[in-house]
Design a protein around this motif. Structure first.
Motif, short mmCIF file in Angstrom:
data_model
loop_
_atom_site.label_atom_id
_atom_site.label_comp_id
_atom_site.label_asym_id
_atom_site.label_seq_id
_atom_site.Cartn_x
_atom_site.Cartn_y
_atom_site.Cartn_z
N CYS A 5 0.89 -1.21 -0.14
CA CYS A 5 0.06 0.03 -0.02
C CYS A 5 0.86 1.36 0.15
N HIS A 54 0.47 3.99 1.24
CA HIS A 54 0.43 4.78 2.49
C HIS A 54 0.86 3.84 3.80
N CYS A 55 0.56 2.59 3.69
CA CYS A 55 0.79 1.53 5.00
C CYS A 55 1.93 0.59 4.94
N HIS A 75 -7.92 -1.25 0.44
CA HIS A 75 -7.25 -1.56 1.77
C HIS A 75 -8.08 -1.55 3.04
N CYS A 114 -5.68 1.61 5.71
CA CYS A 114 -6.22 3.28 5.32
C CYS A 114 -7.54 3.51 4.42
ZN LIG Z 1 -3.22 1.29 3.28
#
Ligand SMILES: [Zn+2]
Length: 91
Positions: free
Chosen positions: A6, A8-9, A58, A62
């Motif tokens: 991901c 972001h993660c 996801h 997020c």
């Molecule tokens: Zn994420």
């Protein structure tokens, strides 16, 4: 087992994600009443072998919608991009 990175993660197990379908489908505009166009967009799907763009959300992180380029045969993942960023014209 798929490992999806991901943006972001970071790298996570695919169990944290929900498959959202084919990312290449182009839906008709909402004011288009052509039933055949909607039938094709909603119900008709290809079953590609090889590199394909898919939507994944996801949900265990997020909650971002992602476009994942994945080989449907080997499960190799080539890229993961935020669907929002792609919709805004980014990469
Ligand atoms: Zn994420």
């Amino acid at each position: 087992m798929l490992r999806i990175t991901c943006p972001h993660c970071g790298e996570r197990d695919h169990a944290e994600f929900a498959y959202g379908g084919d990312a290449t489908i182009k839906y008709p505009s909402l004011d288009n009443a052509d039933q055949e166009a909607w039938f094709q967009a909603v119900f008709i799907r290809k079953n590609p072998r090889g590199k394909h763009s898919e939507l994944w959300q996801h949900v265990g992180g997020c909650r971002e919608w992602l476009v994942v380029e994945r080989d449907t045969l080997t499960h190799e993942i080539f890229s993961v991009t935020s669907a929002r960023v792609l919709a805004e014209g980014g990469q």
